[in-house]
Design a protein around this motif. Sequence first.
Motif, PDB file in Angstrom:
ATOM      1  N   TRP A  62      14.198  41.085  14.648  1.00  0.00           N
ATOM      2  CA  TRP A  62      13.396  40.873  13.449  1.00  0.00           C
ATOM      3  C   TRP A  62      13.423  39.430  12.983  1.00  0.00           C
ATOM      4  N   GLY A  63      14.177  38.641  13.696  1.00  0.00           N
ATOM      5  CA  GLY A  63      14.268  37.250  13.281  1.00  0.00           C
ATOM      6  C   GLY A  63      15.118  37.043  12.055  1.00  0.00           C
ATOM      7  N   VAL A  64      16.050  37.973  11.830  1.00  0.00           N
ATOM      8  CA  VAL A  64      16.948  37.824  10.701  1.00  0.00           C
ATOM      9  C   VAL A  64      18.075  36.893  11.117  1.00  0.00           C
ATOM     10  N   LYS A  65      18.342  35.921  10.271  1.00  0.00           N
ATOM     11  CA  LYS A  65      19.381  34.956  10.610  1.00  0.00           C
ATOM     12  C   LYS A  65      20.760  35.605  10.495  1.00  0.00           C
ATOM     13  N   LEU A  66      21.625  35.228  11.434  1.00  0.00           N
ATOM     14  CA  LEU A  66      22.959  35.814  11.453  1.00  0.00           C
ATOM     15  C   LEU A  66      23.935  35.037  10.579  1.00  0.00           C
ATOM     16  N   THR A  67      23.558  33.841  10.245  1.00  0.00           N
ATOM     17  CA  THR A  67      24.462  32.994   9.486  1.00  0.00           C
ATOM     18  C   THR A  67      23.793  32.544   8.198  1.00  0.00           C
ATOM     19  N   LYS A  68      24.598  31.977   7.326  1.00  0.00           N
ATOM     20  CA  LYS A  68      24.043  31.464   6.084  1.00  0.00           C
ATOM     21  C   LYS A  68      24.347  29.982   5.961  1.00  0.00           C
ATOM     22  N   LYS A  69      23.467  29.311   5.256  1.00  0.00           N
ATOM     23  CA  LYS A  69      23.705  27.892   5.031  1.00  0.00           C
ATOM     24  C   LYS A  69      24.761  27.720   3.961  1.00  0.00           C
ATOM     25  N   ILE A  84      25.748  15.876  -3.875  1.00  0.00           N
ATOM     26  CA  ILE A  84      25.409  17.009  -3.012  1.00  0.00           C
ATOM     27  C   ILE A  84      25.068  16.523  -1.625  1.00  0.00           C
ATOM     28  N   ARG A  85      25.165  17.436  -0.722  1.00  0.00           N
ATOM     29  CA  ARG A  85      24.763  17.162   0.641  1.00  0.00           C
ATOM     30  C   ARG A  85      23.309  17.582   0.759  1.00  0.00           C
ATOM     31  N   LYS A  86      22.483  16.646   1.247  1.00  0.00           N
ATOM     32  CA  LYS A  86      21.056  16.937   1.282  1.00  0.00           C
ATOM     33  C   LYS A  86      20.736  18.097   2.216  1.00  0.00           C
ATOM     34  N   GLN A  87      21.296  18.033   3.395  1.00  0.00           N
ATOM     35  CA  GLN A  87      20.941  19.022   4.408  1.00  0.00           C
ATOM     36  C   GLN A  87      22.100  19.995   4.598  1.00  0.00           C
ATOM     37  N   GLY A  88      21.868  21.259   4.320  1.00  0.00           N
ATOM     38  CA  GLY A  88      22.878  22.256   4.590  1.00  0.00           C
ATOM     39  C   GLY A  88      22.890  22.584   6.067  1.00  0.00           C
ATOM     40  N   PHE A  89      23.937  23.238   6.509  1.00  0.00           N
ATOM     41  CA  PHE A  89      23.975  23.629   7.916  1.00  0.00           C
ATOM     42  C   PHE A  89      24.477  25.059   8.022  1.00  0.00           C
ATOM     43  N   ARG A  90      24.093  25.693   9.110  1.00  0.00           N
ATOM     44  CA  ARG A  90      24.385  27.106   9.276  1.00  0.00           C
ATOM     45  C   ARG A  90      25.720  27.319   9.980  1.00  0.00           C
ATOM     46  N   ILE A  91      26.615  28.034   9.317  1.00  0.00           N
ATOM     47  CA  ILE A  91      27.844  28.469   9.971  1.00  0.00           C
ATOM     48  C   ILE A  91      28.213  29.842   9.431  1.00  0.00           C
ATOM     49  N   LYS A  92      29.033  30.546  10.216  1.00  0.00           N
ATOM     50  CA  LYS A  92      29.413  31.881   9.783  1.00  0.00           C
ATOM     51  C   LYS A  92      30.459  31.826   8.686  1.00  0.00           C
TER      52      LYS A  92
END
Length: 100
Positions: A62-69, A84-92
């Motif tokens: 379904w294209g659901v992301k497994l991780t959150k920013k 703040i950090r401009k760009q978040g990144f995805r990690i578990k």
Amino acid sequence: MKMPKEVNRYCPKCKKKTKHKVIQVKSGKKRGKLTIGARRYEAKIKGYGGFPRPKPENSKKWGVKLTKKVDLRYKCSECGKMHIRKQGFRIKKLELVGAR
Ligand SMILES: [Zn+2]
């Protein structure tokens, strides 16, 4: 992923590199009434009116992301200002570890 609790970063207010405390911001609780759109959506996924149904969690199909920013903030140790950090990144999972 492990991250240090303190990092050296450029502070625009002090105009030099200073020590910054790393803070992870957690999403707040939902409070109060739901909006009308949210209420309609609730009714729909209960089975009234058809199409929109909740996507299954942790499903690649379904294209659901497994991780959150993660939302990271940096607090200057000298002036106490938060950056703040401009760009978040995805990690578990994020772990803040102390100084080595
Ligand atoms: Zn500063």
